[in-house]
Design an enzyme around this catalytic site. Structure first.
Site, short mmCIF file in Angstrom:
data_model
loop_
_atom_site.label_atom_id
_atom_site.label_comp_id
_atom_site.label_asym_id
_atom_site.label_seq_id
_atom_site.Cartn_x
_atom_site.Cartn_y
_atom_site.Cartn_z
N GLU A 82 0.76 -1.30 -0.22
CA GLU A 82 -0.07 -0.02 -0.24
C GLU A 82 0.70 1.37 -0.02
O GLU A 82 0.24 2.28 -0.63
CB GLU A 82 -0.97 0.14 1.19
CG GLU A 82 -1.94 -0.87 1.00
CD GLU A 82 -3.08 -0.49 0.28
OE1 GLU A 82 -2.83 -0.30 -1.12
OE2 GLU A 82 -4.55 -0.03 0.68
N THR B 118 -5.92 11.61 -5.63
CA THR B 118 -5.59 11.52 -4.29
C THR B 118 -5.19 12.93 -3.91
O THR B 118 -5.49 13.54 -2.68
CB THR B 118 -4.50 10.46 -4.12
OG1 THR B 118 -5.12 9.40 -4.88
CG2 THR B 118 -4.53 10.34 -2.80
#
Lengths: 307, 307
Positions: A128, A181
């Site tokens: 991640e 993001t």
């Protein structure tokens, strides 16, 4: 075991007042991944379908997570990985997390399950980190544990697995717009009012209580996010209308899934969750973007082994 | 019922990361109150022992709370109230709340229990408002419900009763120094960092989970307050040392009780709670102030009716 095929599910992170601390696992949206022992040592990604992702280990979240675990377990064989992506990248329902969690699950399985799923979270987080800059657990933990996963702390890593009330369903709408993001993050304030923080604590504590007591009404009353939703929702088309139809259908409530652009709604029972999906479809019919809508029970176990 | 005698317990509010949302009920520190039906209608306080408090209804928290309930229930008889204060005023363990909660409990009992204890919280809060300016529930709710009481929201009032793990004990030290509420409040910041707020949410969610699962270790890991303790603890003599001996004895953790100056420590089992009490006594032996120390199990039921 020489080969294993698994189903690695999509997940919702930032579950409303559980911003940055609570994720939940979906049941019928997910990737398939195949792992095979090979004579050549090390980890290789031999095929990826469904997405244009790099096969190079260091550039792929599944590769990075898997490599971190391989270095720890140091098996006397190699592993080949095939990834069939079904979860769209950038959807906000844990596409990269499914890859990272799936990778560590498959490798651990081929090695004879030396680690528990909870122990695997740390390695999945390393994958991640490749996409988000910092290792976070609120998608990989529910993918590996099922139900709700609560991240109490990162240092040290302290994760609590909480079963989901049995009749809980999620409706997720993924508007296919690009939401960077960086935009999603730039609307975050670095400070919050003490009063807001206490309101969030009230709702979060209530939500955790509701999960243990299967109190659906309480759960619904707690689904408010003070920290992020007021700002971030402005980046998501029709957000207010989508929440409004959820209420109209009798849903418990909802919010932004992960950093968006997906929006999730939780309902008691499939009928309401289906109603939400259908009403959402009506709302976006007129819009100039495509969308996917999923209706899913909560997945109680996380990653599944397929025959 | 023409007369009733009750025991109204002390309580700890602001249970660490549960600042402003979580209170817990003590078992062996509390006031006694007697209620008698009288022919003369209305509520009268006929005697107060143990504290120099006004008998005038409007100036007494028990009077204000009781009157609010009497106006709602409108019984066809009057009620006389006698208060034997055992909990010291200004101690930070819910002295005024015990009076307010006791008043509404006793009146409700003499009227034949038309309201539930949960419904009585609202009326008890009216008494609390007299001393603190704003009606708050984190002492009166655990006094009326027992165990832990979680205040999800004030508007609307939404309170969740959570059972305490069975082996949980509290040690409370009340240093007899004057700590003005205004000083206690002035150290509160009006904003907190988003990161701090998320840390608090992590600990609070973990604490709520620990209560349901009776996970004492988790409970201990969660007893940190980011919002208030770092500042307010500076007003409390020997605070760091008191927390340190708690750790040394093997306690789970602790914090400031209410707005102080009392300090509470939670332990698994009486033996550790007693050790904490004894070590705390050593610390304050040299100090130039007196203190009371209580060791108490958690009271699961709240106010008790005495024979």
């Amino acid at each position: 075991m020489k080969e294993i095929k698994i189903y690695s599910p999509a997940t919702i992170a930032n579950v409303s007042c559980g911003f940055d601390v609570l994720g939940v696992c979906l049941d019928n949206v997910g990737d398939e991944m195949i792992f095979r022992q090979s004579e050549q040592k090390g980890l290789r990604i031999v095929e990826i379908t469904g997405a244009d992702l790099p096969l190079e280990i260091e550039q792929n979240v599944a590769g990075v997570a898997g490599k971190a675990l391989m270095e720890q377990l140091n098996p006397n064989f190699g592993i080949e990985m095939i990834i069939h992506k079904k979860i769209k990248a950038g959807s906000g329902i844990g596409s990269s997390a499914a890859s990272a969690a799936g990778a560590v699950y498959g490798i651990n399985a081929l090695c004879g399950y030396p680690l528990t799923n909870k122990e695997l979270i740390y390695y999945a987080m390393q994958g991640e980190a490749l996409v988000s800059g910092a290792p976070h657990a609120d998608n990989v933990a529910p993918a590996l544990l099922g139900g709700f996963a609560f991240i109490r702390s990162y240092a040290p890593l302290d994760i609590i697995s909480i079963p989901a009330p049995k009749e809980l369903y999620a409706t997720v709408i993924h508007p296919q717009i690009e939401l960077k993001t960086i935009d999603s993050r730039s609307v975050l304030k670095q400070t919050v009012g003490l009063k807001q923080a206490i309101t969030q604590c009230g709702n979060l504590g209530g939500l955790i209580s509701a999960l243990y007591t299967e109190d659906y009404d309480l759960l619904g009353r707690c689904l408010h996010d003070e920290f992020v939703e007021p700002k971030r929702s402005l980046l998501i088309p029709n957000f207010a209308a989508l929440k409004q139809v959820a209420v109209k259908c009798g849903a418990l409530g909802g919010g932004i899934s992960g950093a968006g652009p997906s929006v999730f709604v939780l309902s008691r029972g499939k009928q309401i969750a289906d109603c939400v999906a259908s009403e959402m479809r009506n709302i976006v019919k007129e819009a100039d973007y495509q969308c996917d809508i999923h209706v899913s029970p909560i997945n109680p176990k996380g990653i599944k082994e397929l025959i």
